[in-house]
Design a protein around this motif. Structure first.
Motif, PDB file in Angstrom:
ATOM      1  N   SER B 162       0.871  -1.202  -0.050  1.00 51.43           N
ATOM      2  CA  SER B 162      -0.052  -0.074   0.150  1.00 51.43           C
ATOM      3  C   SER B 162       0.837   1.068  -0.129  1.00 51.43           C
ATOM      4  CB  SER B 162      -1.010  -0.071   1.275  1.00 51.43           C
ATOM      5  OG  SER B 162      -0.066   0.094   2.523  1.00 51.43           O
ATOM      6  N   ALA B 163       0.250   2.361  -0.288  1.00 46.36           N
ATOM      7  CA  ALA B 163       1.133   3.680  -0.459  1.00 46.36           C
ATOM      8  C   ALA B 163       1.538   4.013   0.964  1.00 46.36           C
ATOM      9  CB  ALA B 163       0.359   4.691  -0.949  1.00 46.36           C
ATOM     10  N   ASN B 164       2.439   3.417   1.515  1.00 45.40           N
ATOM     11  CA  ASN B 164       2.665   3.507   3.018  1.00 45.40           C
ATOM     12  C   ASN B 164       3.380   4.986   3.511  1.00 45.40           C
ATOM     13  OD1 ASN B 164       2.131   0.830   4.274  1.00 45.40           O
ATOM     14  ND2 ASN B 164       3.802   0.067   2.785  1.00 45.40           N
ATOM     15  N   ARG B 165       3.993   5.462   2.528  1.00 44.76           N
ATOM     16  CA  ARG B 165       4.624   6.675   2.863  1.00 44.76           C
ATOM     17  C   ARG B 165       3.547   7.778   2.878  1.00 44.76           C
ATOM     18  NH1 ARG B 165      10.359   7.283   1.585  1.00 44.76           N
ATOM     19  NH2 ARG B 165       9.887   5.257   0.511  1.00 44.76           N
ATOM     20  N   ALA B 166       2.628   7.802   1.713  1.00 45.14           N
ATOM     21  CA  ALA B 166       1.466   8.795   1.873  1.00 45.14           C
ATOM     22  C   ALA B 166       0.470   8.602   3.044  1.00 45.14           C
ATOM     23  CB  ALA B 166       0.753   8.443   0.599  1.00 45.14           C
ATOM     24  N   GLY B 167       0.717   7.023   3.556  1.00 39.06           N
ATOM     25  CA  GLY B 167      -0.432   6.903   4.607  1.00 39.06           C
ATOM     26  C   GLY B 167       0.081   7.604   5.685  1.00 39.06           C
ATOM     27  N   GLY B 168       1.308   7.371   6.212  1.00 41.57           N
ATOM     28  CA  GLY B 168       1.928   8.039   7.317  1.00 41.57           C
ATOM     29  C   GLY B 168       1.758   9.538   7.177  1.00 41.57           C
ATOM     30  N   ALA B 169       1.971  10.021   5.901  1.00 43.78           N
ATOM     31  CA  ALA B 169       1.877  11.543   5.851  1.00 43.78           C
ATOM     32  C   ALA B 169       0.321  11.964   6.191  1.00 43.78           C
ATOM     33  CB  ALA B 169       2.181  11.895   4.464  1.00 43.78           C
ATOM     34  N   LYS B 170      -0.925  11.078   5.691  1.00 45.01           N
ATOM     35  CA  LYS B 170      -2.172  11.501   6.097  1.00 45.01           C
ATOM     36  C   LYS B 170      -2.296  11.369   7.467  1.00 45.01           C
ATOM     37  CE  LYS B 170      -4.092   9.302   1.785  1.00 45.01           C
ATOM     38  NZ  LYS B 170      -4.666   8.255   1.041  1.00 45.01           N
ATOM     39  N   VAL B 171      -1.852  10.646   8.301  1.00 46.59           N
ATOM     40  CA  VAL B 171      -1.951  10.600   9.522  1.00 46.59           C
ATOM     41  C   VAL B 171      -1.344  11.709  10.212  1.00 46.59           C
ATOM     42  CG1 VAL B 171      -1.348   9.301  11.841  1.00 46.59           C
ATOM     43  CG2 VAL B 171      -2.004   8.001   9.852  1.00 46.59           C
ATOM     44  N   ALA B 172      -0.110  12.273   9.904  1.00 43.06           N
ATOM     45  CA  ALA B 172       0.639  13.314  10.625  1.00 43.06           C
ATOM     46  C   ALA B 172      -0.507  14.526  10.078  1.00 43.06           C
ATOM     47  CB  ALA B 172       1.982  13.550   9.768  1.00 43.06           C
ATOM     48  N   GLU B 173      -0.806  14.722   8.943  1.00 38.89           N
ATOM     49  CA  GLU B 173      -1.634  15.895   8.792  1.00 38.89           C
ATOM     50  C   GLU B 173      -2.768  15.766   9.441  1.00 38.89           C
ATOM     51  OE1 GLU B 173      -2.072  15.289   4.694  1.00 38.89           O
ATOM     52  OE2 GLU B 173       0.059  15.596   4.262  1.00 38.89           O
ATOM     53  N   PHE B 174      -3.580  14.787   9.592  1.00 36.71           N
ATOM     54  CA  PHE B 174      -4.687  14.739  10.385  1.00 36.71           C
ATOM     55  C   PHE B 174      -4.501  14.910  11.763  1.00 36.71           C
ATOM     56  CE2 PHE B 174      -7.774  12.388  12.898  1.00 36.71           C
ATOM     57  CZ  PHE B 174      -8.889  13.032  12.375  1.00 36.71           C
ATOM     58  N   LEU B 175      -3.570  14.702  12.573  1.00 36.71           N
ATOM     59  CA  LEU B 175      -3.151  14.821  13.876  1.00 36.71           C
ATOM     60  C   LEU B 175      -2.956  16.351  14.191  1.00 36.71           C
ATOM     61  CD1 LEU B 175      -1.200  11.769  14.932  1.00 36.71           C
ATOM     62  CD2 LEU B 175      -3.495  12.332  15.414  1.00 36.71           C
ATOM     63  N   ILE B 176      -2.290  16.766  13.151  1.00 42.56           N
ATOM     64  CA  ILE B 176      -1.838  18.400  13.223  1.00 42.56           C
ATOM     65  C   ILE B 176      -3.287  19.072  13.188  1.00 42.56           C
ATOM     66  CG2 ILE B 176      -0.677  20.355  12.203  1.00 42.56           C
ATOM     67  CD1 ILE B 176       1.455  18.209  11.611  1.00 42.56           C
ATOM     68  N   ALA B 177      -4.135  18.816  12.188  1.00 37.48           N
ATOM     69  CA  ALA B 177      -5.186  19.601  11.920  1.00 37.48           C
ATOM     70  C   ALA B 177      -6.034  19.573  13.201  1.00 37.48           C
ATOM     71  CB  ALA B 177      -5.946  18.923  10.807  1.00 37.48           C
ATOM     72  N   ALA B 178      -6.118  18.257  13.948  1.00 41.17           N
ATOM     73  CA  ALA B 178      -6.754  18.233  15.120  1.00 41.17           C
ATOM     74  C   ALA B 178      -6.318  18.915  16.367  1.00 41.17           C
ATOM     75  CB  ALA B 178      -7.116  16.750  15.449  1.00 41.17           C
ATOM     76  N   GLY B 179      -5.148  19.694  16.069  1.00 47.16           N
ATOM     77  CA  GLY B 179      -4.601  20.436  17.058  1.00 47.16           C
ATOM     78  C   GLY B 179      -3.560  19.731  18.023  1.00 47.16           C
ATOM     79  N   HIS B 180      -3.272  18.398  17.600  1.00 46.68           N
ATOM     80  CA  HIS B 180      -2.108  17.674  18.316  1.00 46.68           C
ATOM     81  C   HIS B 180      -0.883  18.387  18.444  1.00 46.68           C
ATOM     82  CE1 HIS B 180      -4.753  14.684  20.168  1.00 46.68           C
ATOM     83  NE2 HIS B 180      -5.358  14.364  18.889  1.00 46.68           N
ATOM     84  N   ARG B 181       0.046  18.388  19.440  1.00 48.12           N
ATOM     85  CA  ARG B 181       1.283  18.939  19.210  1.00 48.12           C
ATOM     86  C   ARG B 181       2.486  18.211  20.200  1.00 48.12           C
ATOM     87  NH1 ARG B 181      -1.053  21.021  16.011  1.00 48.12           N
ATOM     88  NH2 ARG B 181      -1.567  23.108  15.694  1.00 48.12           N
ATOM     89  N   ARG B 182       1.907  17.408  20.907  1.00 52.12           N
ATOM     90  CA  ARG B 182       2.901  16.486  21.441  1.00 52.12           C
ATOM     91  C   ARG B 182       2.567  14.860  20.734  1.00 52.12           C
ATOM     92  NH1 ARG B 182       6.644  17.728  24.234  1.00 52.12           N
ATOM     93  NH2 ARG B 182       6.971  15.707  24.962  1.00 52.12           N
ATOM     94  N   ILE B 183       3.073  14.680  19.757  1.00 56.77           N
ATOM     95  CA  ILE B 183       2.866  13.269  19.123  1.00 56.77           C
ATOM     96  C   ILE B 183       3.794  12.307  19.091  1.00 56.77           C
ATOM     97  CG2 ILE B 183       2.049  12.530  16.896  1.00 56.77           C
ATOM     98  CD1 ILE B 183       1.168  15.017  15.980  1.00 56.77           C
ATOM     99  N   GLY B 184       3.555  11.238  19.613  1.00 54.04           N
ATOM    100  CA  GLY B 184       4.295   9.981  19.571  1.00 54.04           C
ATOM    101  C   GLY B 184       4.218   8.967  18.656  1.00 54.04           C
ATOM    102  N   HIS B 185       4.960   8.054  18.364  1.00 49.42           N
ATOM    103  CA  HIS B 185       4.952   7.086  17.421  1.00 49.42           C
ATOM    104  C   HIS B 185       5.397   5.677  17.772  1.00 49.42           C
ATOM    105  CE1 HIS B 185       4.886   5.030  13.608  1.00 49.42           C
ATOM    106  NE2 HIS B 185       6.127   5.176  13.333  1.00 49.42           N
ATOM    107  N   ILE B 186       4.719   4.733  17.763  1.00 47.77           N
ATOM    108  CA  ILE B 186       5.344   3.429  17.874  1.00 47.77           C
ATOM    109  C   ILE B 186       5.354   2.834  16.598  1.00 47.77           C
ATOM    110  CG2 ILE B 186       4.653   1.242  19.009  1.00 47.77           C
ATOM    111  CD1 ILE B 186       2.973   2.706  21.082  1.00 47.77           C
ATOM    112  N   SER B 187       6.561   2.548  16.031  1.00 52.84           N
ATOM    113  CA  SER B 187       6.605   2.109  14.726  1.00 52.84           C
ATOM    114  C   SER B 187       6.449   0.728  14.595  1.00 52.84           C
ATOM    115  CB  SER B 187       8.219   2.610  14.410  1.00 52.84           C
ATOM    116  OG  SER B 187       9.204   1.734  14.750  1.00 52.84           O
ATOM    117  N   GLY B 188       6.277   0.193  13.181  1.00 50.55           N
ATOM    118  CA  GLY B 188       6.471  -0.905  12.790  1.00 50.55           C
ATOM    119  C   GLY B 188       7.820  -1.675  12.846  1.00 50.55           C
ATOM    120  N   TRP B 189       8.178  -2.717  12.572  1.00 47.46           N
ATOM    121  CA  TRP B 189       9.543  -3.141  12.544  1.00 47.46           C
ATOM    122  C   TRP B 189      10.322  -2.525  11.540  1.00 47.46           C
ATOM    123  CZ3 TRP B 189      11.509  -7.672   9.304  1.00 47.46           C
ATOM    124  CH2 TRP B 189      12.960  -8.155   9.669  1.00 47.46           C
TER     125      TRP B 189
END
Lengths: 337, 337
Positions: B162-189
């Motif tokens: 799947s378009a993993n890079r684009a997917g990750g980007a969508k999540v980032a944009e969404f979280l920022i738009a929602a006003g989150h500023r302290r964002i953490g990431h639990i990555s896959g392997w």
DNA sequence: TCCTGTTTTGCATACCTGTGCAAAGCTACG
DNA sequence: CGTAGCTTTGCACAGGTATGCAAAACAGGA
């Protein structure tokens, strides 16, 4: 792109005959010297015996066919993985068949036919039945069959299930001991022996204790059907639900909590069947009867291997007992931690 | 137990030669009259062509090998089922291999070797890599390979993700738009391209918007690791978590709610990746990026079939885009229903 | 009717290995 | 050295199908 290297090529290089090569690779007796020469030549040429030619002549493919109906319920992927691993470590390979959702019984026969075409050495049917005609055909072809998690009354096929009747009974006794009196049941698909046995064991144990079911609905192992069934039983004012498998139980718990606003287990106790990994998750903490997948698979594999190696081996019925796992989704009897 | 009926038996009964029988069943040209006689005789005798003999001579087994690492994550059983169905309807069969948990990379090569022995016509590797040496060997043997949900940089193998890079980007944009500023990431392997790409797309999009990650931990697609990672990030006071796949996200949600006593999404927003069926369950309502399994499988199957039929077909890289599915586990931007 | 071009058909062989059989090699013993 | 007994080896064939090739059958046109 080099042509395939055959036993003849190896023989020529090693200065022996093709039969010698064959004997070395099929484990028959050969002198140490010959073995050494052949191994060396084979290594140098990158020779690998042609499995197809071997199967053609021996009549054994070292492939087992595995038929599975659906993989939604995590119980089956888990079993499948274990089957695959077990067969692999015994030198067998697994050929996977999935039943199309339409006309499963009709298609099953066609699928099994295709397996016979591939000369599989054995067959595992997970939660799938087999027509008598086809069972006879397998027998005639000398192909042993094991039914996994599904019985078939009157058939001479080997069967491995969990002790479904006993499991159902355990649930009944536990619910009664906990003081429940209005008990409902969302059954598994009654077309399967597994579903019927659980239900029957449950009802009989209730009766034996002097109680009757407050209500029963068929859940057919289906998400939506289970939820509708839960609704009807709740209208009927039950305070405990025995659900035919974990998968449906999760759906029911979610529905009770989030749609109906009920608490589990305060308002309603819920008990499942299978003990899939998710049952232990903090979001569910599902009390459930464990189906010991590992032991069930081992038993099925052992039964199949036995029959594959000794064609005259008797096919038996095995029931593997599993404990009731106590978690948080069902009220506990007084004095039980 | 009758002996196997061969093309010769049919030929004798139909009064034609064995070649005629062969031609009828392999679809080569034959006169209407011959076809009729052969079909009739075959029917009467219950003849079925011997697949092994056929494969031996044609060099094509009509079997595709499928290697899968583990089936815990429900994304894979789902994909597996679709693969099996798709191949079945194209007249191919699926041979399943599971990697042992120990020394997976080492074992993978042995397993693929076994598949080559069985002369599979094609190979699907789900979330599994392939050593260059073995890839070369497959190429030499003319066996096309498709990597499913896993890329391998620099390899000439066909890949479907799947378009993993684009997917990750969508999540980032969404979280920022929602006003989150302290964002953490639990990555896959991070040893997998899939995991790396999601992470990278996510981080880059954050940067592009002028923000930095508040913390990142490796989850390795593992239940326990994900929970420990969540703990560390919570200590670090994040208010949103992007988790590398749904499976880990469920574990994290359970942990936050039941062990840490936090609310999702009021205290912490959680976003996953995959959109497995469970993500829609009322207990989780997980906001997540959908991996369109159906389309991914179709693309992989199409790519493999194309290469199997036309050996000179080019192997390409396909990225299938999936939408962000909005549910209840993450705070929404103002004005968005 | 004859000739040409197209199908259809049968023969023989290839695909690659396992295995029965008989010959050959070896060991040991008298 | 001869012989009996055992192991090793090679030969030849079987397993069931697909396919190249040449002969046969057929269709059609002059």
């Amino acid at each position: 792109m080099s042509a395939r290297v055959t036993a003849f090529d190896v023989a020529a290089r090693a200065g022996v005959s093709q039969s010698a090569v064959s004997r070395v690779f099929s484990g028959a007796s050969a002198s140490g010297e010959t073995v050494r020469k052949v191994r060396e030549a084979a290594e140098a040429l990158g020779y690998r015996p042609n499995v197809l030619a071997r199967s053609l002549i021996t009549g054994r493919s070292r492939i087992v066919g595995m038929v599975v109906a659906y993989l939604d319920n995590p119980f089956y992927p888990d079993a499948l993985e274990r089957f695959s691993r077990a067969f692999q470590s015994e030198g067998y390979h697994t050929m996977l068949f999935t039943l199309p959702e339409s006309a499963p019984e009709r298609e099953c026969d066609r699928i099994v036919q295709q397996m016979l075409d591939h000369q599989v050495d054995g067959l595992v049917l997970a939660s799938v039945g087999l027509s008598d005609a086809l069972a006879a055909r397998c027998a005639a072809a000398g192909i042993p069959v094991v039914l996994f998690n599904r019985g078939q009354s009157g058939s001479a096929l080997a069967q491995v299930t969990s002790a479904n009747r006993a499991g159902g009974a355990k649930v009944a006794e536990f619910l009664i001991a906990a003081g429940h009196r209005r008990i409902g049941h969302i059954s598994g698909w009654q077309g399967s022996s597994t579903g019927r046995d659980r239900t029957q064991g449950f009802i009989e144990a209730l009766r034996a204790a002097g109680w009757e079911l407050a209500g029963i609905e068929e859940g057919r192992y289906d998400h939506g059907a289970a939820i509708r069934a839960a609704d009807r039983l709740i209208e009927n004012d039950v305070d405990a639900l025995f659900v035919g498998n974990d998968h449906m139980a999760f759906a029911v718990m979610d529905h009770l909590r989030f749609t109906r606003g009920l608490s589990v287990p305060e308002d309603v106790s819920v008990i499942g069947y299978d003990d899939v990994p998710m049952a232990a998750w903090a979001g569910y903490e599902l009390t459930t009867v464990r189906q010991p997948v590992g032991r069930m698979v081992s038993a099925a594999v052992a039964a199949l291997l036995r029959q594959m190696e000794d064609m005259s081996a008797q096919a038996g019925i095995e029931e593997i007992d599993g404990p009731l796992i106590l978690r948080g989704s069902a009220r506990r009897p007084e004095g039980l931690t």
